[in-house]
Design an enzyme around this catalytic site. Structure first.
Site: not given
Length: 375
Positions: A136, A158, A256, A252
């Protein structure tokens, strides 16, 4: 000017490091840019210590730089493990991700294990997704070795893998602890990879900085020739713009999205060809031409803007015409794009130099753009 063979490109042993901060509260970190960073002990100060560090690279990059990175990390970690992935966009998938998980589990990696992504955009994206998912979440550091990764994919958190139906459709937002852009490693890039990286540099001009676009036009020959100071400025300014955008909109939800100028068309090209035939930056370069055409067709920009973008993309040795997938196939692929809403394709378009907007476009306008710039 013809870019020299990478084997003959040399960089200064040291180039004064530049730091660009990413301001994200408790997830803030620095982008460090310079030559000789891999071998500079100061580069690794302030990172968490652990019993295990893992270098994730690929079979192309690892022989060039993995030993140097391992030697730099050895004083700070009990063990330094290396995982070499297959190279290429075609391997940005579940099977490659599992190679990382399998090895981490076999070696007893715990929650303090630090992953170091040594490679281009594929390595960075896959390693980041593995770091976000393993137990995790474990810490990771980006060590990008391509121009494209240094100016774009390593920055902003990302992480993703591809799906046969769409690029980067499965992933997570997960920030690194640090991004280390050693300009010296760009000397071993192929000419094609260098040009692919320039696509992501070029995009920052139309979306955010008209003056930077002019600088790129004036300095393209120097960039293609791998002039260290030109590359340093290009990486720095690109990272400054991306850092500002990400600081405003980490996940985003709005602003973004402008960083995806050219990507809706470009991702469709990559997916339509099955990944690997075109480099990501080649798709983005061609996609910027298409998005510029669409901006003109919708009355946002004058025709001279399209002419300017075609010239700069061509000068960067990038394609300006997409493959003949057929308009229906392009539209099908673009409707899977992450920016689409309810099946409506939303494009990043330019409404004035240095200012981008995201909006839908009529299918007939998109088809006209595709007819003009594919085949």
């Amino acid at each position: 000017m013809t870019a020299p063979d990478p084997s003959f490109v040399s960089f200064p042993t040291r180039l004064a490091p530049i730091t660009v901060p990413i301001a994200l509260g408790d997830r803030s970190y620095d982008i460090r840019i310079g030559a000789g960073l891999l071998d500079d002990p100061a580069t690794w100060q302030g990172l968490p210590r652990a019993s295990l560090a893992t270098i994730v690279s690929n079979v192309t990059v690892a022989p060039l730089y993995a030993e140097r990175l391992a030697a730099a990390l050895a004083p700070h970690y009990g063990r330094v493990l290396r995982i070499d992935l297959p190279d290429g966009e075609a391997h940005k998938d579940w099977q490659t991700l599992d190679l990382i998980f399998d090895r981490l589990l076999a070696e007893g990696a715990d929650r303090k294990t630090v992953l170091f992504a040594l490679g281009g955009g594929v390595v960075g994206d896959v390693t980041g997704f593995a770091a976000a998912s393993y137990m995790r979440g474990v810490p990771f550091v980006q060590v990008p070795t391509t121009l494209l990764a240094q100016v774009d994919s390593s920055v902003g958190g990302k992480t993703a893998i591809n799906h046969p139906r769409g690029k980067n459709m499965i992933g997570a937002f997960y920030q690194p602890l640090r991004v280390l852009c050693d300009l010296g490693v760009l000397g071993t890039l192929s000419d094609r990879e260098l040009s692919a990286g320039l696509a992501e540099v070029i995009k920052y001009g139309p979306i955010a900085d008209e003056a930077f676009l002019g600088w790129i036009e004036d300095n393209l020959a120097a960039l293609l020739a791998r002039d260290p100071r030109a590359l340093a400025h290009a990486v720095r300014r690109s990272c400054e713009i991306k850092a500002w955008v990400v600081g405003q909109d980490e996940r985003e939800s709005g602003l973004r999205a402008i960083l995806n100028f050219g990507h809706t068309f470009g991702h469709a090209i990559e997916a339509g060809l099955g990944y690997g035939e075109w480099l990501h930056g080649e798709g983005v370069g061609c996609g910027m031409v298409m998005a510029s055409d669409l901006s003109v067709r919708l009355g946002l920009m004058p025709p001279a803007f399209l002419d300017r973008m075609v010239r700069i993309v061509e000068r960067a040795r990038l394609p300006v015409r997409g493959p003949a997938l057929g308009a229906d196939r392009y539209l099908e692929l673009m409707r899977i794009d992450k920016k689409s809403e309810g099946g409506e394709i939303r494009f990043v378009l330019i409404e004035s130099l240095g200012r981008a907007v995201m909006r839908p476009a009529p299918d007939e306008a998109v088809r006209a753009t595709l007819a003009a710039h594919t085949g």
